[in-house]
Design a protein around this motif. Sequence first.
Motif, PDB file in Angstrom:
ATOM      1  N   ARG A  62      56.640  59.082  26.983  1.00 13.03           N
ATOM      2  CA  ARG A  62      57.872  58.365  26.642  1.00 13.03           C
ATOM      3  C   ARG A  62      58.161  58.449  25.157  1.00 13.03           C
ATOM      4  O   ARG A  62      59.324  58.578  24.753  1.00 13.03           O
ATOM      5  CB  ARG A  62      57.756  56.909  27.071  1.00 13.03           C
ATOM      6  CG  ARG A  62      57.767  56.713  28.577  1.00 13.03           C
ATOM      7  CD  ARG A  62      57.665  55.241  28.942  1.00 13.03           C
ATOM      8  NE  ARG A  62      57.694  55.050  30.390  1.00 13.03           N
ATOM      9  CZ  ARG A  62      57.548  53.863  30.981  1.00 13.03           C
ATOM     10  NH1 ARG A  62      57.380  52.772  30.235  1.00 13.03           N
ATOM     11  NH2 ARG A  62      57.587  53.771  32.300  1.00 13.03           N
TER      12      ARG A  62
ATOM     13  N   GLN B 250      59.687  61.630  24.514  1.00 15.56           N
ATOM     14  CA  GLN B 250      61.094  61.608  24.906  1.00 15.56           C
ATOM     15  C   GLN B 250      61.927  60.800  23.922  1.00 15.56           C
ATOM     16  O   GLN B 250      63.015  61.222  23.510  1.00 15.56           O
ATOM     17  CB  GLN B 250      61.223  61.010  26.318  1.00 15.56           C
ATOM     18  CG  GLN B 250      60.588  61.862  27.410  1.00 15.56           C
ATOM     19  CD  GLN B 250      60.675  61.194  28.769  1.00 15.56           C
ATOM     20  OE1 GLN B 250      61.087  60.046  28.875  1.00 15.56           O
ATOM     21  NE2 GLN B 250      60.276  61.910  29.808  1.00 15.56           N
ATOM     22  N   GLN B 251      61.389  59.600  23.581  1.00 13.58           N
ATOM     23  CA  GLN B 251      62.122  58.762  22.638  1.00 13.58           C
ATOM     24  C   GLN B 251      62.224  59.416  21.267  1.00 13.58           C
ATOM     25  O   GLN B 251      63.228  59.272  20.577  1.00 13.58           O
ATOM     26  CB  GLN B 251      61.447  57.395  22.531  1.00 13.58           C
ATOM     27  CG  GLN B 251      61.577  56.565  23.795  1.00 13.58           C
ATOM     28  CD  GLN B 251      60.842  55.248  23.694  1.00 13.58           C
ATOM     29  OE1 GLN B 251      60.128  55.005  22.710  1.00 13.58           O
ATOM     30  NE2 GLN B 251      60.985  54.394  24.705  1.00 13.58           N
TER      31      GLN B 251
ATOM     32  N   GLU C   4      62.444  62.537  20.770  1.00 12.84           N
ATOM     33  CA  GLU C   4      63.522  63.517  20.879  1.00 12.84           C
ATOM     34  C   GLU C   4      64.872  62.825  20.853  1.00 12.84           C
ATOM     35  O   GLU C   4      65.814  63.285  20.188  1.00 12.84           O
ATOM     36  CB  GLU C   4      63.363  64.302  22.180  1.00 12.84           C
ATOM     37  CG  GLU C   4      64.420  65.377  22.392  1.00 12.84           C
ATOM     38  CD  GLU C   4      64.354  66.483  21.352  1.00 12.84           C
ATOM     39  OE1 GLU C   4      65.374  67.160  21.146  1.00 12.84           O
ATOM     40  OE2 GLU C   4      63.278  66.663  20.746  1.00 12.84           O
ATOM     41  N   GLN C   5      64.941  61.683  21.574  1.00 17.44           N
ATOM     42  CA  GLN C   5      66.193  60.929  21.565  1.00 17.44           C
ATOM     43  C   GLN C   5      66.515  60.406  20.176  1.00 17.44           C
ATOM     44  O   GLN C   5      67.667  60.445  19.740  1.00 17.44           O
ATOM     45  CB  GLN C   5      66.103  59.763  22.557  1.00 17.44           C
ATOM     46  CG  GLN C   5      66.049  60.210  24.014  1.00 17.44           C
ATOM     47  CD  GLN C   5      65.869  59.042  24.963  1.00 17.44           C
ATOM     48  OE1 GLN C   5      65.667  57.914  24.526  1.00 17.44           O
ATOM     49  NE2 GLN C   5      65.956  59.302  26.266  1.00 17.44           N
TER      50      GLN C   5
ATOM     51  N   HIS D 284      65.540  61.693  17.428  1.00 19.45           N
ATOM     52  CA  HIS D 284      65.937  62.858  16.633  1.00 19.45           C
ATOM     53  C   HIS D 284      67.411  63.186  16.878  1.00 19.45           C
ATOM     54  O   HIS D 284      68.176  63.430  15.934  1.00 19.45           O
ATOM     55  CB  HIS D 284      65.049  64.046  17.001  1.00 19.45           C
ATOM     56  CG  HIS D 284      65.378  65.296  16.234  1.00 19.45           C
ATOM     57  ND1 HIS D 284      65.142  65.422  14.877  1.00 19.45           N
ATOM     58  CD2 HIS D 284      65.953  66.471  16.634  1.00 19.45           C
ATOM     59  CE1 HIS D 284      65.551  66.627  14.470  1.00 19.45           C
ATOM     60  NE2 HIS D 284      66.039  67.274  15.519  1.00 19.45           N
ATOM     61  N   LEU D 285      67.786  63.150  18.188  1.00 22.19           N
ATOM     62  CA  LEU D 285      69.183  63.421  18.513  1.00 22.19           C
ATOM     63  C   LEU D 285      70.096  62.334  17.952  1.00 22.19           C
ATOM     64  O   LEU D 285      71.194  62.622  17.451  1.00 22.19           O
ATOM     65  CB  LEU D 285      69.346  63.509  20.031  1.00 22.19           C
ATOM     66  CG  LEU D 285      68.645  64.695  20.718  1.00 22.19           C
ATOM     67  CD1 LEU D 285      68.791  64.593  22.237  1.00 22.19           C
ATOM     68  CD2 LEU D 285      69.212  66.025  20.230  1.00 22.19           C
ATOM     69  N   LEU D 286      69.606  61.061  18.052  1.00 20.08           N
ATOM     70  CA  LEU D 286      70.400  59.961  17.502  1.00 20.08           C
ATOM     71  C   LEU D 286      70.563  60.086  15.998  1.00 20.08           C
ATOM     72  O   LEU D 286      71.628  59.799  15.453  1.00 20.08           O
ATOM     73  CB  LEU D 286      69.748  58.624  17.855  1.00 20.08           C
ATOM     74  CG  LEU D 286      69.879  58.164  19.312  1.00 20.08           C
ATOM     75  CD1 LEU D 286      69.049  56.908  19.545  1.00 20.08           C
ATOM     76  CD2 LEU D 286      71.330  57.908  19.667  1.00 20.08           C
TER      77      LEU D 286
ATOM     78  N   ASP E  83      73.048  62.639  15.432  1.00 22.53           N
ATOM     79  CA  ASP E  83      74.373  62.099  15.728  1.00 22.53           C
ATOM     80  C   ASP E  83      74.816  61.124  14.646  1.00 22.53           C
ATOM     81  O   ASP E  83      75.976  61.132  14.231  1.00 22.53           O
ATOM     82  CB  ASP E  83      74.341  61.411  17.102  1.00 22.53           C
ATOM     83  CG  ASP E  83      75.699  60.852  17.493  1.00 22.53           C
ATOM     84  OD1 ASP E  83      76.638  61.641  17.660  1.00 22.53           O
ATOM     85  OD2 ASP E  83      75.811  59.622  17.613  1.00 22.53           O
TER      86      ASP E  83
END
Length: 394
Positions: free
Chosen positions: A111, A114-115, A117-118, A120-122, A125
């Motif tokens: 997790r 995954q988080q 990566e999220q 990183h994407l956030l 963004d």
Amino acid sequence: MPPSTPTPTAAPTADPGQIANLVITWSGVILAAFALLVAIMTVLFVVAGFVGIRELRSIRQVGQRARRELDQQKAVAQEIVAQADRAVHGAETLSEQANTLVGRVQTAVARADQQSEQVHLLIEDMQSRLSDFDQRLTTQVEVSYLFNQGEAAYREGHYETSVEFLRRAIELDPRNPRVRYRLGRSLTNLGEENAAGEELETALTYKLPTDAGERALALLHRYSDPDRALTHARHAIQYGPGSAGNWNCLGLILRDNGDFVGARDAHQQANQLDGEQVVTPFYLALLAAQAQALPHARDRSAEAIRRLDSGQGRASIKPMWAALIRWADLLMRGSYAEADTFAEILYETCPSTRRAREICDHMDFLLRSLGREEYRERYVARIEQHWLSDHPPG
């Protein structure tokens, strides 16, 4: 002690009595010795028994202590075994918990990945949004500057300059209704009605308050299409019945159409909604003069002057309109020489053909209402000759 044996001289014959005495004597000695021996042995055995008993008692005590120690050691051993069992059970439980924790850790790691990566994407963004926000903020700052410059130019009557600033602002923020509204009003005052109408209609599609847009369209079509202007003015009242500006706009359009009673009612409604506007009692004074109620007209005009002098609404009223209000008040009181001074100010401060027409419309209406058309040449003609020679009043 045995008797001494005589030296034999010859081999005498053995005496049985003597032999028997000798035997008896030796037998007693032997028996005595044996009894002594038995006594000694008995004593020894008794002593040995006592010693043995003591040793046995000592051995028993030692054995009892040994048994107690053994029992204690057995109890300790049992406790150790029990602790060992508990330790084994605890170890098994810990092992199970460890396995569970390992599973949870693995799940958490998955997790977390995954988080991560999220996140990183956030972050990407957010960085993109911050960049866009920074760009928009920079744009808005520039738009605000251009709008303020355009607004200042508009209030000074420099409508060409206002249009220049506002169009630059539109290039940066084409969906800004406030900018398009002010641009439409500036174009209206320059007489560019088609361009002004497009800007005002576009401003309405970008969420300009409907009553403000309808009021601006009513003023835009005031001279070119009175019926259309009246429709827009009524729409402004429908969408903004609590605005004194909307009621004053309706009053002007009704006055242009000859409905003086309706115009007076509209301006009175505006006066009830906002008792600080300077232009409202001025409009009512003109209508009172038209109704030949000159004392009432003078009272209304005096109220406009009081509001003007007290500073109420001064920030929003232009010098041109202030001069017009003072000119009208002096004219109602027959002070023509002083009225000449403000007529000169009106001529000098009039910024455009559209404003010239509005000024001449008010002046001409008051002169006709007072029956003093002979003063038209004195006050109105100069402005008309300069601004309206190619655009006669409709």
